[in-house]
Each structure stands twice: as C-alpha cells, then as structure tokens.
Write a protein that holds these residues in place. Sequence first.
Motif, PDB file in Angstrom:
ATOM      1  N   ASN A 104       0.819  -1.216   0.000  1.00 27.69           N
ATOM      2  CA  ASN A 104       0.000   0.000   0.000  1.00 27.69           C
ATOM      3  C   ASN A 104       0.852   1.266   0.000  1.00 27.69           C
ATOM      4  N   ALA A 105       2.017   1.220  -0.605  1.00 30.85           N
ATOM      5  CA  ALA A 105       2.938   2.359  -0.540  1.00 30.85           C
ATOM      6  C   ALA A 105       2.326   3.623  -1.126  1.00 30.85           C
ATOM      7  N   ALA A 106       1.723   3.532  -2.287  1.00 34.16           N
ATOM      8  CA  ALA A 106       1.187   4.729  -2.946  1.00 34.16           C
ATOM      9  C   ALA A 106       0.040   5.323  -2.149  1.00 34.16           C
ATOM     10  N   TYR A 107      -0.873   4.466  -1.704  1.00 34.82           N
ATOM     11  CA  TYR A 107      -2.033   4.952  -0.961  1.00 34.82           C
ATOM     12  C   TYR A 107      -1.605   5.566   0.368  1.00 34.82           C
ATOM     13  N   CYS A 108      -0.745   4.866   1.109  1.00 32.77           N
ATOM     14  CA  CYS A 108      -0.296   5.386   2.400  1.00 32.77           C
ATOM     15  C   CYS A 108       0.452   6.704   2.225  1.00 32.77           C
ATOM     16  N   ALA A 109       1.284   6.787   1.215  1.00 31.44           N
ATOM     17  CA  ALA A 109       2.037   8.020   0.978  1.00 31.44           C
ATOM     18  C   ALA A 109       1.110   9.167   0.622  1.00 31.44           C
ATOM     19  N   SER A 110       0.109   8.893  -0.200  1.00 34.65           N
ATOM     20  CA  SER A 110      -0.812   9.958  -0.606  1.00 34.65           C
ATOM     21  C   SER A 110      -1.615  10.483   0.575  1.00 34.65           C
ATOM     22  N   LYS A 111      -2.057   9.583   1.437  1.00 41.62           N
ATOM     23  CA  LYS A 111      -2.866  10.009   2.579  1.00 41.62           C
ATOM     24  C   LYS A 111      -2.022  10.687   3.654  1.00 41.62           C
TER      25      LYS A 111
END
Length: 254
Positions: A148-155
């Motif tokens: 979930n790197a992209a999602y966690c980074a975006s949030k």
Amino acid sequence: MTRTAIITGGLSGMGLATARRLHAQGVTVCIGARRGADEAAIKALHKAIGAPVMTGALDVRSTDSVAAFVAAVEAAHGKVDILINTAGVYEEAPVIDHPDAMWDATIDTNLTGTFKMIRAVLPGMKARHWGRIVNLASVAAHQGMANNAAYCASKAGLLGLGRCVSLEGAAYGVTCVSISPTWVETEMLRQFIDQEIADTGADRAAVRAKYEASNPQGALVQPDEIADLIAFLVSDAGRAITMEDIQVNAGSLW
C-alpha cells in the motif's frame, strides 16, 4: 447566510453521505466528479439526495478542470465557503516493481488533486474571512501496510498539506482539517468484498465479518457517521478546530 459547498467525488460513499447531510441543513451543495456529466449518474445522485443539486465533470488531477469547475460554481452561487475533498483512488502493489502509472494516479488524485482544489478556493475564502476545508485522509496516513505504498504516501501527504493550509488560513477565519477513517462501508468496500468472494469462493457473511472484526468495536464505520462529523466541522461551531486530523478508527490501527 446560506453557505456554498463543493464536494469532490460526491457521487458515492462518504462524499454522497456528506452531500445529503449538508443539503438537509440548508447548504448549497455542488458536486464535482469524473462522472459528473453522466446523465445516469446525475439522476441517481438527485434521487439519493432528494433534490437536484449542481453537478459537473471534474478531474481533480487537471488544473484546467479544477479552475473551470470552481469558476462555474462561483458564477452560479457567487462564492465557495466549504470544500470537502473526498475524491480518491485505491490500488495495491508491492514497492518492488511498483508500476509508475499506479503511483502517479494515486498521488495525482489523492494528494495533488486535493492541493489543486484548495489552491483554487483559498483566495476567495481568505478575502471573505470565512472558509472550511475538510480532507478525507485515512488511518493509512498513520499506519503502513504491505502493498500500500502509494495509498499510504498519498494520505500521509494530506496531513502535511493540511497543516500548511491551516497556518495560511488561520488569521482569515479559514480552517483546514482532515478525517482519517478505518474501513467505512462504502461502495468501494463492497467491491473489495465482491472481489474476494469471486477470487476465493468464500461466503459473503464470512468475508464481511472479517472486515467487521478488523476493529475492536466489531462494526464497520458508516458513511453517515463521517458525514455527521463533517457537518459539525464545517459549521460555525468548528471555528477553532484546525490543523487537526481526526481518526475515526473504532479502536483499530488500520
């Protein structure tokens, strides 16, 4: 005084629940979404809200699309008092061999899109000395999860963005807060459940129970619960709540 609100991604989930809630208390609701010009989507939206509301096509990734939508709202209603950023995407991939396209789409929508919407409405809010901005983050802003790197980074980025916006708006009566829910029973979550059933053949009740058991309360958060919180935060009573992230986590880390 009637307030005017823009809700991004308001055709479903927490955005739709918030649109219903704010409309019910007399706020002029304007919804922008990628499918915002689709007649079937508009018809379903108006049925869900119980009245017609301004709806238009909006791609938060595009500066031109954001500018055009905000200008249309201001032309129709004179101002934007409230901005609720709920537009978002979610995809999973491990860091190793993570597709660039997935990373870019997630960051561009969840983080950069929110930034572009705020940038477009903040000058008017400051000029009128009143504004409310709410960003839908996630418990993923605080906790990591494999794939979930992209999602966690975006949030997580939304939290930093919100702090800066809060400081710029504080002296002008403009607040900026974020909300970080755990699993909420939205159309997206139901799609996840459907996909898991299709992939594994598991019983629907068992899959749903797994999500319910992910937090100590043993119950999924409901979109209306998020909408009620947003309604308070954007009211006059929420004046002093800014630079804050509120976790609606039911006691869960994720």
